[in-house]
Design a protein around this motif. Structure first.
Motif, PDB file in Angstrom:
ATOM      1  N   MET A   1       0.828  -1.206   0.000  1.00  0.00           N
ATOM      2  CA  MET A   1       0.000   0.000   0.000  1.00  0.00           C
ATOM      3  C   MET A   1       0.863   1.258   0.000  1.00  0.00           C
ATOM      4  SD  MET A   1      -2.928   1.277   2.730  1.00  0.00           S
ATOM      5  CE  MET A   1      -4.062  -0.050   2.287  1.00  0.00           C
ATOM      6  N   THR A   2       1.911   1.243   0.813  1.00  0.00           N
ATOM      7  CA  THR A   2       2.819   2.387   0.880  1.00  0.00           C
ATOM      8  C   THR A   2       3.517   2.600  -0.455  1.00  0.00           C
ATOM      9  OG1 THR A   2       3.198   1.935   3.228  1.00  0.00           O
ATOM     10  CG2 THR A   2       4.754   3.406   2.128  1.00  0.00           C
ATOM     11  N   ALA A   3       4.008   1.518  -1.045  1.00  0.00           N
ATOM     12  CA  ALA A   3       4.708   1.606  -2.328  1.00  0.00           C
ATOM     13  C   ALA A   3       3.791   2.172  -3.410  1.00  0.00           C
ATOM     14  CB  ALA A   3       5.233   0.232  -2.737  1.00  0.00           C
ATOM     15  N   ALA A   4       2.521   1.765  -3.397  1.00  0.00           N
ATOM     16  CA  ALA A   4       1.562   2.243  -4.396  1.00  0.00           C
ATOM     17  C   ALA A   4       1.316   3.743  -4.231  1.00  0.00           C
ATOM     18  CB  ALA A   4       0.254   1.475  -4.272  1.00  0.00           C
ATOM     19  N   MET A   5       1.244   4.202  -2.981  1.00  0.00           N
ATOM     20  CA  MET A   5       1.006   5.626  -2.740  1.00  0.00           C
ATOM     21  C   MET A   5       2.213   6.464  -3.143  1.00  0.00           C
ATOM     22  SD  MET A   5      -1.001   5.361   0.885  1.00  0.00           S
ATOM     23  CE  MET A   5      -1.520   7.047   0.883  1.00  0.00           C
ATOM     24  N   ILE A   6       3.417   5.947  -2.876  1.00  0.00           N
ATOM     25  CA  ILE A   6       4.625   6.662  -3.284  1.00  0.00           C
ATOM     26  C   ILE A   6       4.691   6.738  -4.813  1.00  0.00           C
ATOM     27  CG2 ILE A   6       7.148   6.571  -3.345  1.00  0.00           C
ATOM     28  CD1 ILE A   6       7.043   5.317  -0.537  1.00  0.00           C
ATOM     29  N   ALA A   7       4.387   5.628  -5.469  1.00  0.00           N
ATOM     30  CA  ALA A   7       4.417   5.600  -6.939  1.00  0.00           C
ATOM     31  C   ALA A   7       3.398   6.578  -7.520  1.00  0.00           C
ATOM     32  CB  ALA A   7       4.134   4.186  -7.432  1.00  0.00           C
ATOM     33  N   ARG A   8       2.255   6.685  -6.859  1.00  0.00           N
ATOM     34  CA  ARG A   8       1.206   7.603  -7.315  1.00  0.00           C
ATOM     35  C   ARG A   8       1.695   9.048  -7.256  1.00  0.00           C
ATOM     36  NH1 ARG A   8      -4.805   8.016  -4.455  1.00  0.00           N
ATOM     37  NH2 ARG A   8      -5.865   9.133  -6.168  1.00  0.00           N
ATOM     38  N   MET A   9       2.385   9.396  -6.156  1.00  0.00           N
ATOM     39  CA  MET A   9       2.893  10.750  -6.017  1.00  0.00           C
ATOM     40  C   MET A   9       4.060  11.016  -6.974  1.00  0.00           C
ATOM     41  SD  MET A   9       0.960  12.336  -4.007  1.00  0.00           S
ATOM     42  CE  MET A   9       1.971  13.813  -3.984  1.00  0.00           C
ATOM     43  N   GLU A  10       4.909  10.018  -7.173  1.00  0.00           N
ATOM     44  CA  GLU A  10       6.039  10.188  -8.091  1.00  0.00           C
ATOM     45  C   GLU A  10       5.547  10.425  -9.519  1.00  0.00           C
ATOM     46  OE1 GLU A  10       8.373   6.686  -7.439  1.00  0.00           O
ATOM     47  OE2 GLU A  10       9.614   7.633  -5.885  1.00  0.00           O
ATOM     48  N   LYS A  11       4.499   9.720  -9.903  1.00  0.00           N
ATOM     49  CA  LYS A  11       3.945   9.899 -11.251  1.00  0.00           C
ATOM     50  C   LYS A  11       3.378  11.303 -11.418  1.00  0.00           C
ATOM     51  CE  LYS A  11       0.637   7.952 -14.564  1.00  0.00           C
ATOM     52  NZ  LYS A  11      -0.422   6.935 -14.806  1.00  0.00           N
ATOM     53  N   LEU A  12       2.617  11.765 -10.422  1.00  0.00           N
ATOM     54  CA  LEU A  12       2.034  13.100 -10.508  1.00  0.00           C
ATOM     55  C   LEU A  12       3.125  14.169 -10.514  1.00  0.00           C
ATOM     56  CD1 LEU A  12      -0.491  14.866 -10.575  1.00  0.00           C
ATOM     57  CD2 LEU A  12      -0.486  14.848  -8.077  1.00  0.00           C
ATOM     58  N   ASN A  13       4.137  14.019  -9.653  1.00  0.00           N
ATOM     59  CA  ASN A  13       5.226  14.996  -9.627  1.00  0.00           C
ATOM     60  C   ASN A  13       6.043  14.962 -10.919  1.00  0.00           C
ATOM     61  OD1 ASN A  13       5.054  16.452  -7.149  1.00  0.00           O
ATOM     62  ND2 ASN A  13       5.600  14.577  -6.052  1.00  0.00           N
ATOM     63  N   GLY A  14       6.136  13.775 -11.534  1.00  0.00           N
ATOM     64  CA  GLY A  14       6.807  13.685 -12.821  1.00  0.00           C
ATOM     65  C   GLY A  14       6.085  14.501 -13.879  1.00  0.00           C
ATOM     66  N   PHE A  15       4.742  14.454 -13.844  1.00  0.00           N
ATOM     67  CA  PHE A  15       3.951  15.259 -14.780  1.00  0.00           C
ATOM     68  C   PHE A  15       4.155  16.746 -14.508  1.00  0.00           C
ATOM     69  CE2 PHE A  15       0.056  17.685 -15.557  1.00  0.00           C
ATOM     70  CZ  PHE A  15      -0.122  17.464 -16.915  1.00  0.00           C
ATOM     71  N   LEU A  16       4.079  17.143 -13.211  1.00  0.00           N
ATOM     72  CA  LEU A  16       4.199  18.557 -12.868  1.00  0.00           C
ATOM     73  C   LEU A  16       5.589  19.105 -13.194  1.00  0.00           C
ATOM     74  CD1 LEU A  16       2.313  18.650  -9.440  1.00  0.00           C
ATOM     75  CD2 LEU A  16       1.542  19.597 -11.635  1.00  0.00           C
ATOM     76  N   SER A  17       6.613  18.250 -13.135  1.00  0.00           N
ATOM     77  CA  SER A  17       7.976  18.720 -13.401  1.00  0.00           C
ATOM     78  C   SER A  17       8.160  19.134 -14.861  1.00  0.00           C
ATOM     79  CB  SER A  17       8.988  17.634 -13.042  1.00  0.00           C
ATOM     80  OG  SER A  17       8.890  16.530 -13.920  1.00  0.00           O
ATOM     81  N   ASN A  18       7.249  18.719 -15.727  1.00  0.00           N
ATOM     82  CA  ASN A  18       7.334  19.077 -17.147  1.00  0.00           C
ATOM     83  C   ASN A  18       6.436  20.256 -17.505  1.00  0.00           C
ATOM     84  OD1 ASN A  18       9.206  17.041 -17.997  1.00  0.00           O
ATOM     85  ND2 ASN A  18       7.567  15.532 -17.802  1.00  0.00           N
ATOM     86  N   GLN A  19       5.863  20.911 -16.468  1.00  0.00           N
ATOM     87  CA  GLN A  19       4.996  22.056 -16.702  1.00  0.00           C
ATOM     88  C   GLN A  19       5.726  23.335 -16.290  1.00  0.00           C
ATOM     89  OE1 GLN A  19       2.163  20.887 -18.175  1.00  0.00           O
ATOM     90  NE2 GLN A  19       3.063  18.880 -17.686  1.00  0.00           N
TER      91      GLN A  19
END
Length: 448
Positions: free
Chosen positions: A207-225
């Motif tokens: 569960m923890t790993a899934a939540m971290i991955a979720r945030m990393e994906k969103l931050n990856g998107f924001l880093s390109n904006q």
């Protein structure tokens, strides 16, 4: 009209903004003036002329100092002036400290030194520990502002002379970041410790790993904006609470916070209007009465309570009603008296003295007649603030993910609101409404 009263010095200190030291002089005039003033400051304090690192540090300080408007809550900045406060930064503590001390001695900055509050008790094993701390506050004096104004640089034209330094930004953003934080329960008041402790998490837990991955994906998107003027990029972390409970299940809190301390969430709403996303103007969309709407969706208050403005009650100012509801939900039960901070805030912002004008028991009884919050036996809440924040944060996060991955539209969260491109406001409102109703069975009122 609300009455705005002058802020006391402690109130001004509480509203200080973080000194990022990420801006530098950009124009020839700004570079020349900064170098000249630094050389003058250090002339009797060191034999060689200022080094390049000293010029960079001084330029960063001057940029932050001149950017703060003294009419904006006193114009204070804050920063921990100690070695760990500069770890991983482009500017080091050993470079900043002598410059900071020279500016203080020559009365170019006014300083309120940082403080620590110590406590010991059962929770600390009988040992003295830091129970709370406040970083050093400082601001430009009139002498510093006048020195630059006399030579052609004033607050109004700051952007013509100062701007972000690419190398400093890159170094700051390369520091390891924690996108998921779990905090324990609030320590008893008797301990003197006010901050909830951070708890270790197991990144290998599914569960923890899934939540971290979720945030990393969103931050990856924001880093390109391209996000200005609080960017050029933004990274978010998610903070959960009540981690000391064996069955916390990551369902308490979970709101999204911007990582840097000088971030857009800490700026005034008026200042956030200047935010652009990929060059597009933005609008801030608010979920009106978010927690009340969630309670109605869960069946804990009648949906009829949401009709019109739920905080409008004859004979009681709206600010009083909203403050009482907010603090009651957060506290989990009715207060026996008005908390000092809440009372002071109402007095400062609206000229209302709730302690004298709106006795808390009688006022609470009136409010509960219209808004029957789920207080078991009239005392304890059956639904806590942690669960309400979790449900709210899940909706906000899901909306951001839908916008990002299905529509390539960035959005910035401010707890129960979203900053989005103005041109996409209609689409965003529709998506918020659909997700909210799908999760809770009610449609929120979206303002903005």
């Amino acid at each position: 009209m609300p009455l705005s009263l002058p802020l006391s010095l402690p109130q001004q200190h509480a509203m200080a903004t973080f000194a990022t030291l990420l801006d530098r002089p950009q124009s020839d005039l700004a570079k020349g003036l900064c170098n000249a003033l630094l050389e003058c400051l250090l002339r009797d304090r060191q034999k060689p002329k200022p080094r390049q690192k000293q010029k960079e540090a001084f330029g960063g300080l001057i940029a932050d100092l001149l950017h703060r408007d003294p009419a904006d809550n006193g114009g204070w900045l804050y920063r921990a002036i100690r070695p760990e406060g500069f770890t991983g930064e482009a500017i080091g503590y050993r470079v900043v400290r002598p410059i900071f001390e020279a500016m203080t001695a020559d009365r170019f900055i006014e300083v309120e030194l940082g403080k620590q509050r110590m406590a010991k008790g059962e929770l600390t094993g009988g040992n003295w520990q830091i129970a709370g701390q406040q970083a050093t506050r400082f601001r430009a004096t009139d002498a510093l502002r006048q020195w630059f104004e006399d030579r052609g640089i004033a607050l109004a034209d700051w952007h013509e002379h100062f701007g972000p330094d690419a190398d400093a930004l890159a170094k700051a953003q390369s520091k390891p970041q924690a996108y998921l934080i779990l905090r324990g329960g609030k320590p008893p008041r008797s301990t003197g410790i006010g901050k909830r402790p951070s708890l270790p998490i197991d990144p290998k837990d599914p569960m923890t790993a899934a939540m971290i991955a979720r945030m990393e994906k969103l931050n990856g998107f924001l880093s390109n904006q391209a996000i200005e003027p609080f960017g050029p990029t933004v990274h978010l972390k998610r903070i959960f609470a009540e981690g000391q409970l064996p069955d916390h299940g990551w369902r308490h809190g979970g709101r999204l916070y911007a990582l840097s301390r000088g971030n857009y969430q800490n700026a005034k709403r008026e200042a956030r209007k200047a935010i652009t996303l990929n060059g597009l103007s933005t609008v801030e969309l608010d979920l009106r009465s978010s927690h009340l709407t969630i309670l109605a969706g869960l069946g804990h208050v009648p949906k009829e309570c949401l009709e019109g403005d739920p905080y409008t009650i004859d004979g009681i100012p709206r600010a009083i009603v909203k403050q009482w509801v907010t603090m009651t939900i957060s506290h989990g039960k009715r207060h026996r008296s008005w908390p000092k901070e809440a009372a002071a805030d109402l007095t400062a912002k609206y000229g209302i003295d709730p302690i004298k004008e709106y006795p808390i028991k009688e006022t609470g009884d009136r409010i509960l007649e219209k808004l029957p919050l789920p207080l078991g036996g009239g005392t304890n809440a059956s639904v806590g603030w942690g669960e309400l924040q979790f449900l709210e944060s899940e909706i906000i996060l899901s909306v951001m993910e839908t916008l990002a991955y299905e529509h390539d539209i960035p959005a910035l969260p401010v707890h129960d609101s979203l900053i989005v491109p103005t041109a996409s406001a209609g689409l965003v409102k529709r998506i918020i409404g659909e997700i909210f109703k799908d999760r809770l069975g009610v449609s929120p009122v979206i303002e903005g």
